[in-house]
Design an enzyme around this catalytic site. Structure first.
Site, PDB file in Angstrom:
ATOM      1  N   TYR A   1       0.730  10.943 -10.849  1.00  0.00           N
ATOM      2  CA  TYR A   1       0.358   9.617  -9.808  1.00  0.00           C
ATOM      3  C   TYR A   1       0.048   8.617 -10.762  1.00  0.00           C
ATOM      4  O   TYR A   1       0.313   7.628 -10.221  1.00  0.00           O
ATOM      5  CB  TYR A   1      -0.480  10.569  -9.080  1.00  0.00           C
ATOM      6  CG  TYR A   1      -1.383   9.584  -8.166  1.00  0.00           C
ATOM      7  CD1 TYR A   1      -0.571   8.476  -7.210  1.00  0.00           C
ATOM      8  CD2 TYR A   1      -2.698   9.171  -8.603  1.00  0.00           C
ATOM      9  CE1 TYR A   1      -1.263   7.688  -6.446  1.00  0.00           C
ATOM     10  CE2 TYR A   1      -3.429   8.129  -7.612  1.00  0.00           C
ATOM     11  CZ  TYR A   1      -2.716   7.405  -6.676  1.00  0.00           C
ATOM     12  OH  TYR A   1      -3.449   6.389  -6.113  1.00  0.00           O
TER      13      TYR A   1
ATOM     14  N   PHE B   1     -11.308   2.833  -6.982  1.00  0.00           N
ATOM     15  CA  PHE B   1     -11.920   3.977  -7.672  1.00  0.00           C
ATOM     16  C   PHE B   1     -12.019   4.732  -6.377  1.00  0.00           C
ATOM     17  O   PHE B   1     -10.825   4.976  -5.684  1.00  0.00           O
ATOM     18  CB  PHE B   1     -13.354   3.353  -8.417  1.00  0.00           C
ATOM     19  CG  PHE B   1     -12.942   3.049  -9.827  1.00  0.00           C
ATOM     20  CD1 PHE B   1     -12.228   2.133  -9.979  1.00  0.00           C
ATOM     21  CD2 PHE B   1     -13.314   3.667 -10.830  1.00  0.00           C
ATOM     22  CE1 PHE B   1     -11.917   1.566 -11.042  1.00  0.00           C
ATOM     23  CE2 PHE B   1     -13.051   3.526 -12.030  1.00  0.00           C
ATOM     24  CZ  PHE B   1     -12.159   2.342 -12.235  1.00  0.00           C
TER      25      PHE B   1
ATOM     26  N   SER C   1       0.200   9.758  -2.902  1.00  0.00           N
ATOM     27  CA  SER C   1      -1.166   9.539  -3.587  1.00  0.00           C
ATOM     28  C   SER C   1      -1.846  10.891  -3.599  1.00  0.00           C
ATOM     29  O   SER C   1      -3.083  11.102  -3.763  1.00  0.00           O
ATOM     30  CB  SER C   1      -2.129   8.549  -2.690  1.00  0.00           C
ATOM     31  OG  SER C   1      -2.380   9.208  -1.285  1.00  0.00           O
TER      32      SER C   1
ATOM     33  N   PHE D   1       0.801  -1.108  -0.118  1.00  0.00           N
ATOM     34  CA  PHE D   1       0.079  -0.044  -0.035  1.00  0.00           C
ATOM     35  C   PHE D   1       0.876   1.445  -0.008  1.00  0.00           C
ATOM     36  O   PHE D   1       0.380   2.322  -0.265  1.00  0.00           O
ATOM     37  CB  PHE D   1      -0.925   0.137   1.363  1.00  0.00           C
ATOM     38  CG  PHE D   1      -1.940  -1.201   1.386  1.00  0.00           C
ATOM     39  CD1 PHE D   1      -3.177  -0.936   0.778  1.00  0.00           C
ATOM     40  CD2 PHE D   1      -1.721  -2.232   2.038  1.00  0.00           C
ATOM     41  CE1 PHE D   1      -4.066  -1.977   0.905  1.00  0.00           C
ATOM     42  CE2 PHE D   1      -2.492  -3.365   2.281  1.00  0.00           C
ATOM     43  CZ  PHE D   1      -3.673  -3.259   1.657  1.00  0.00           C
ATOM     44  N   ALA D   2       2.003   1.134   0.524  1.00  0.00           N
ATOM     45  CA  ALA D   2       2.812   2.405   0.692  1.00  0.00           C
ATOM     46  C   ALA D   2       3.140   3.160  -0.680  1.00  0.00           C
ATOM     47  O   ALA D   2       3.473   2.545  -1.686  1.00  0.00           O
ATOM     48  CB  ALA D   2       4.350   2.091   1.072  1.00  0.00           C
TER      49      ALA D   2
ATOM     50  N   PHE E   1     -16.214  21.483  -6.584  1.00  0.00           N
ATOM     51  CA  PHE E   1     -15.581  21.754  -7.923  1.00  0.00           C
ATOM     52  C   PHE E   1     -16.127  21.568  -9.127  1.00  0.00           C
ATOM     53  O   PHE E   1     -16.258  20.528  -9.555  1.00  0.00           O
ATOM     54  CB  PHE E   1     -14.338  20.925  -7.848  1.00  0.00           C
ATOM     55  CG  PHE E   1     -13.503  21.316  -6.581  1.00  0.00           C
ATOM     56  CD1 PHE E   1     -13.655  22.337  -5.740  1.00  0.00           C
ATOM     57  CD2 PHE E   1     -12.619  20.061  -5.803  1.00  0.00           C
ATOM     58  CE1 PHE E   1     -12.653  22.622  -4.564  1.00  0.00           C
ATOM     59  CE2 PHE E   1     -12.009  20.326  -4.846  1.00  0.00           C
ATOM     60  CZ  PHE E   1     -11.880  21.824  -3.895  1.00  0.00           C
TER      61      PHE E   1
HETATM   62  N1  UDP Z   1     -14.525  17.386  -4.726  1.00  0.00           N
HETATM   63  C1  UDP Z   1     -15.234  18.658  -4.556  1.00  0.00           C
HETATM   64  N2  UDP Z   1     -14.752  19.168  -3.243  1.00  0.00           N
HETATM   65  C2  UDP Z   1     -13.787  18.719  -2.736  1.00  0.00           C
HETATM   66  C3  UDP Z   1     -13.153  17.699  -2.949  1.00  0.00           C
HETATM   67  C4  UDP Z   1     -13.685  16.921  -3.936  1.00  0.00           C
HETATM   68  O1  UDP Z   1     -16.168  18.996  -5.284  1.00  0.00           O
HETATM   69  O2  UDP Z   1     -13.583  19.407  -1.506  1.00  0.00           O
HETATM   70  C5  UDP Z   1     -14.970  16.631  -5.887  1.00  0.00           C
HETATM   71  C6  UDP Z   1     -13.857  16.231  -7.116  1.00  0.00           C
HETATM   72  O3  UDP Z   1     -13.529  17.409  -7.970  1.00  0.00           O
HETATM   73  C7  UDP Z   1     -14.121  14.941  -7.473  1.00  0.00           C
HETATM   74  C8  UDP Z   1     -15.040  14.315  -6.379  1.00  0.00           C
HETATM   75  O4  UDP Z   1     -15.263  15.376  -5.749  1.00  0.00           O
HETATM   76  O5  UDP Z   1     -15.074  15.403  -8.603  1.00  0.00           O
HETATM   77  C9  UDP Z   1     -14.294  13.262  -5.981  1.00  0.00           C
HETATM   78  O6  UDP Z   1     -13.107  13.841  -5.542  1.00  0.00           O
HETATM   79  P1  UDP Z   1     -11.687  13.240  -4.474  1.00  0.00           P
HETATM   80  O7  UDP Z   1     -10.699  13.987  -4.303  1.00  0.00           O
HETATM   81  O8  UDP Z   1     -12.674  12.569  -3.207  1.00  0.00           O
HETATM   82  O9  UDP Z   1     -11.408  11.689  -5.412  1.00  0.00           O
HETATM   83  P2  UDP Z   1     -11.008  11.711  -6.742  1.00  0.00           P
HETATM   84  O10 UDP Z   1     -11.973  11.209  -7.840  1.00  0.00           O
HETATM   85  O11 UDP Z   1     -10.377  12.814  -7.350  1.00  0.00           O
HETATM   86  O12 UDP Z   1      -9.950  10.498  -6.654  1.00  0.00           O
END
Ligand code: UDP
Length: 316
Positions: free
Chosen positions: A139, A167, A75, A71-72, A204
């Protein structure tokens, strides 16, 4: 089995370590604590602090290990864009050192934490393991490189490897949960608002081609995800590298996640709707048909349960 868990002081590694101990395995956690917490290592596991490069061989050599769960890793997608070398060295360099240590110590079975980020922007949904891998950030590229090394090490050195492509992982197992110093993930950030640590959650992007305009992701409970690792361990077969997606086959939008968090916490959780986060695909949903057919795995816990368990953990 006697198992080495690298990164077992981190979120997913600590949950899986707890499940392995519970299942009666002998667990040694190797973690440099660069992002993990030593108090996350479950009782019943032995903890060794160190890097893979410096310490893996020392731990593995002559100690009768049956397999490694790896796992290390670094990320954070954004950090990988800003500092790619940290990801090539920290993920690929360190993993190669681990695989070399395994080879020299005669330990050939491994379950590796891969990621949906290896696929990049999908052409179709749900994503299959046979789909193109075109990562859109260092990444994802570094994790894909490690998958490639495992394919080669299976062929050339007889490793028996399984890569699990995660996922979106959420939820907690009692005292083991998500507590990153830099928290980028949606659910813990939403719960910070309910805890009073933040005034509002930033959403976002609201103009994606989805039903409500916010991004759709495939969330899996960390306990379900962990179960897949125990099954994968039994599936390691010398000379083979198997790859399985871990998702649910369906997704939730950011707005839907915020709504579930409001229902679970009873807090109004104000949201601020803003710009897209660079690099975010509109929809990321996995087909988990392959692991279902091969190992009978399917997720059992829904988003409500993930949020409820993450909330219980956040309030501890
Ligand atoms: N997201 C958001 N606000 C936050 C963090 C994440 O709107 O404060 C959105 C991000 O743009 C994505 C979804 O939530 O569409 C999941 O983001 P996360 O970083 O949890 O996981 P990812 O899918 O990027 O691995």
């Amino acid at each position: 089995m006697k198992l080495l868990v690298t990164g077992g002081a981190g979120y997913i590694g600590s949950v899986v370590s707890a499940q392995l101990v519970e299942a009666g395995h002998e667990v040694v956690v190797l973690d440099d604590l660069s992002t993990g917490h030593d108090d996350a290592v479950p009782a019943g596991a032995r903890f060794v602090r160190g890097t893979l490069r410096k310490t893996a061989f020392e731990v593995l050599d002559g100690a009768g290990f049956d397999a490694v769960l790896h796992f290390a890793a670094k990320s954070l997608v954004g950090e990988s864009v800003a500092n790619p070398a940290k990801y090539w060295d920290g993920n690929v360099g360190e993993s190669l050192a681990l695989f070399d240590a395994m080879r020299r110590a005669g330990v050939g079975r491994i379950v590796f934490s891969s990621t949906a980020a290896t696929y990049g922007e999908p052409e179709s949904t749900p994503i299959l393991e046979t789909d193109p891998t075109r990562p859109t950030n260092p990444y994802g590229a570094s994790k894909l490189a490690i998958d490639t090394i495992l394919t080669e090490y299976a062929r050339l050195y007889g490793f028996g490897a399984v890569s699990l492509r995660y996922f979106n992982v959420a939820g907690a197992l009692g005292a083991q949960g998500e507590r990153h110093t830099v928290e980028t993930h949606l659910i813990p950030n939403v719960l910070k608002v309910a805890l009073g640590e933040k005034d509002a959650v930033s959403v976002f992007g609201t103009d994606y081609p989805t039903a409500d305009g916010t991004c759709v992701r495939d969330y899996v409970h960390v306990v379900d995800l962990g179960r897949a690792h125990l099954l994968a361990l039994e599936d390691t077969e010398s000379g083979a590298h198997k790859i399985y997606n871990l998702g649910s086959g369906s997704g939730y939008s950011v707005s839907e996640v915020v709504e579930v968090c409001r229902a679970v916490t009873g807090h109004p959780i104000p949201a601020e709707y803003g710009e897209r986060r660079p690099g975010d695909p509109a929809v990321l949903v996995a087909s988990s048909e392959r692991i279902n057919a091969a190992l009978g795995w399917k997720p059992e816990r829904d988003l409500n349960q993930m949020v409820a368990d993450a909330w219980a953990f956040a309030r501890r």
